[in-house]
Design an enzyme around this catalytic site. Structure first.
Site, PDB file in Angstrom:
ATOM      1  N   GLU A  44     -62.401  -5.950  -1.347  1.00  0.00           N
ATOM      2  CA  GLU A  44     -63.315  -6.736  -2.180  1.00  0.00           C
ATOM      3  C   GLU A  44     -64.038  -5.825  -3.179  1.00  0.00           C
ATOM      4  OE1 GLU A  44     -67.203  -9.651  -1.331  1.00  0.00           O
ATOM      5  OE2 GLU A  44     -66.258  -8.521   0.294  1.00  0.00           O
ATOM      6  N   LYS A 126     -64.576 -15.669  -4.782  1.00  0.00           N
ATOM      7  CA  LYS A 126     -65.023 -15.956  -3.412  1.00  0.00           C
ATOM      8  C   LYS A 126     -65.587 -17.382  -3.354  1.00  0.00           C
ATOM      9  CE  LYS A 126     -67.349 -12.755  -1.043  1.00  0.00           C
ATOM     10  NZ  LYS A 126     -68.473 -11.952  -0.486  1.00  0.00           N
ATOM     11  N   CYS A 162     -63.537 -12.062   2.012  1.00  0.00           N
ATOM     12  CA  CYS A 162     -64.599 -11.768   2.984  1.00  0.00           C
ATOM     13  C   CYS A 162     -65.257 -13.003   3.607  1.00  0.00           C
ATOM     14  CB  CYS A 162     -65.656 -10.863   2.346  1.00  0.00           C
ATOM     15  SG  CYS A 162     -66.618  -9.939   3.577  1.00  0.00           S
TER      16      CYS A 162
END
Length: 588
Positions: A44, A126, A162
């Protein structure tokens, strides 16, 4: 079943160092390609470093990130890697978000891209944004609303970032709905004690929910107070571990996977949580069968004490190196805290880059002076002694201080001396305070609290002793000299600012103190809950009172490595001016 060779690059990035990070991505891509990888992934925000905090709100930095990504795609193709999809995390912005109240200006996105053929072939952001602990991602980013699926050699690979795995819903069930054969999540999940066990169970659970093999790629290194411990994991659809990377080590996990073939008539449109499937087809046909020789391996787990100690070493090393420093300076009292900090610093930077100063006063015991010198001898760090007696006498002659003011003067003289040497010689000062002392304010502002970094800031005193014992044991097992003198571990802790002083003159015994603090600070339990757990009500009231009134001191303490679920700093944000008391008593 189709085969795929996956490369997970567990690397360390530096916030803002776009060119340096791009070079690292290129270097590790080259390594992955040499291993025959068919899909190559990076953590990330690997291109920008993580977390970027308010840099996300700076349009110039967002533009630089986007430019660096496009340049990286061209360079990868120029080196002959254009046929291999490379997944890279970076900072982007939404092109469609409309400015509105409650949304970060410029609509930044915590994003990732699939680089292929010299182009940015696919981008996504995300979906789940964390907003707890050290995370403020609602402040910085707008969420993604797609499920990216890349078809590579006849396998559909779903992609996530994540928190998309840490929260229920979203991309995990959407992956099952899309019929993907592999879920690949890129992460920058900070270290906390025992998080490796939590992480493994999470990945197992999400693989079963997604109904496919799941790869969790993690970051390594440090950024300010955060440490990233690696521990990348791959599990099959039933949650059985296929591969697991080392903790606190940069490297590349390459493994061969057998995965379900992509459906001839794939699912399209909107699926779970309103996510729209965004498909990129790179290669439809499976690879010709080849010997599956690479398993990725399973790295042994560190035990609890070694894990914490490793985090402290990595955190200090990263802070020093990434901020352009080379050496550190420590006030060596002969006590356990400065001894442990010195051992961590020697392991992180090499003893030749660690400078220790003993600053005895008339209250310093001979054994403490000797313990400081013995620590220096055992570790090989640079050592000198500068007595503070003459300076102390000059101040006392002018001010005629007594009691606590006289005690604190000694600490402040030592702090001034350390900062003067720092300015003169270019070392950064390490503050030796531990979490127990910081919690209850058992420290001196502009004295033992001075410094650029506090390596054991988030370590309770009982753990300080345990880590010192572990470090000595580990040295003995390797046939080395234990770095910390036994006397520093066994003698009663003391600031030695008055005759025969010990910490228990002012504080409860550390095992009891730390047990109460762990409940109050780390778990936010109230006084009634702590007393109900079996602690004396009067003692709890005393400890909580000390903790509440020390907030102004903690705000002025330097940053330090976070190892707990709630460290002092971004995790725990309380007002300094605050008349609420858990004990129900009026503030003094």
């Amino acid at each position: 079943m189709p085969q795929l060779r996956l490369a997970l690059n567990q690397i360390d990035s530096t916030v803002g160092a776009l060119a340096e990070n791009a070079e690292a991505i290129l270097r590790w891509t080259r390594h992955s390609a040499e291993q025959g990888a068919h899909v190559i992934a990076f953590p990330e925000m690997a291109l920008t470093g993580y977390p970027v905090e308010d840099l996300a709100l700076r349009s110039s930095f967002v533009d630089a990130s986007r430019t660096a990504l496009r340049d990286l795609a061209r360079r990868l193709a120029g080196e002959g890697f254009g046929a291999i999809p490379v997944i890279v995390g970076y900072l982007d912005r939404s092109e469609t978000a409309q400015p509105r109240y409650g949304q970060p200006a410029g609509a930044p996105r915590n994003a990732a891209a699939v680089l292929h053929g010299g182009e940015v072939a696919l981008v996504f952001a995300k979906h789940h944004l964390p907003n707890y602990g050290v995370f403020d991602e609602f402040r910085y980013f707008v969420p993604g609303d797609t499920l990216p699926v890349v078809r590579v050699h006849g396998v559909d690979v779903a992609l996530a970032i994540c928190e998309d795995l840490w929260q229920d819903g979203g991309r995990v069930p959407a992956t099952r709905s899309a019929g993907a054969g592999l879920l690949l999540s890129i992460n920058a999940s900070p270290y906390e004690r025992d998080k490796d066990d939590t992480r493994l169970e999470l990945v197992r659970k999400r693989a079963q929910e997604a109904g496919c093999t799941t790869a969790y790629l993690a970051m390594i290194g440090g950024q300010d107070e955060l440490v990233f411990d690696g521990d990348s994991i791959v599990v099959d659809k039933d949650g059985e571990v296929i591969a697991r990377a080392p903790q606190f080590a940069e490297g590349c996990v390459v493994l061969d996977l057998e995965l379900p073939a992509a459906a001839a008539d794939p699912v399209t449109g909107v699926v779970d949580d309103g996510l729209r499937i965004d498909r990129l087809i790179l290669s439809e046909e499976p690879l010709p069968a080849y010997p599956a020789e690479l398993t990725g391996g399973y790295a042994d787990r560190l035990d609890d004490d070694e894990e914490i100690y490793s985090a402290l070493v990595v955190g200090l090393r990263a802070y020093v190196a990434k901020n352009g420093f080379r050496s550190v300076l420590i006030g060596l009292s002969g006590g356990i805290d400065s001894a442990l900090v010195a051992a961590i610093a020697c392991d992180a930077l090499g003893a030749q880059n660690v400078y220790g100063v003993s600053m005895p006063s008339k209250y310093s015991s001979e054994h403490s002076r000797g313990d400081a010198a013995e620590l220096a001898r055992r570790t090989g760090l640079n050592f000198r002694t500068v007595p503070i007696g003459p300076m102390f006498d000059t101040y006392m002659a002018s001010l005629e201080l007594t009691g606590l003011a006289e005690e604190n003067l000694q600490s402040r003289l030592r702090g001034t001396l350390l900062m003067s040497v720092s300015n003169q010689e270019g070392h950064i000062v390490l503050a030796p305070g531990n979490k127990s002392e910081l919690a209850v304010g058992y420290s001196t502002l502009y004295g033992d609290s001075v410094g650029a970094y506090g390596p054991i800031k988030d370590v309770y005193k009982t753990t300080v002793f345990r880590l010192a014992e572990w470090r000595n044991r580990a040295a003995a097992q390797r046939g080395q000299t234990p770095p910390i003198p036994e006397n520093s571990i066994t003698k009663p802790p003391s600031a030695e600012l008055r005759p025969d002083q010990v910490d228990t003159d002012s504080l409860p015994d550390y095992p009891v103190l730390d047990a109460v603090l762990e409940r109050y600070v780390d778990r936010d339990q109230g006084a009634d809950s702590i007393v109900a757990a079996g602690f004396d009500a009067e003692l709890v009231t005393r400890i909580l009172r000390m903790t509440d009134t020390a907030e102004y001191k903690r705000r002025q303490y330097p940053p330090g490595t976070k190892i707990s679920a709630k460290g002092f700093g971004k995790d725990r944000r309380l007002p300094i001016t605050n008349r609420w008391r858990e004990t129900g008593e009026a503030p003094e």
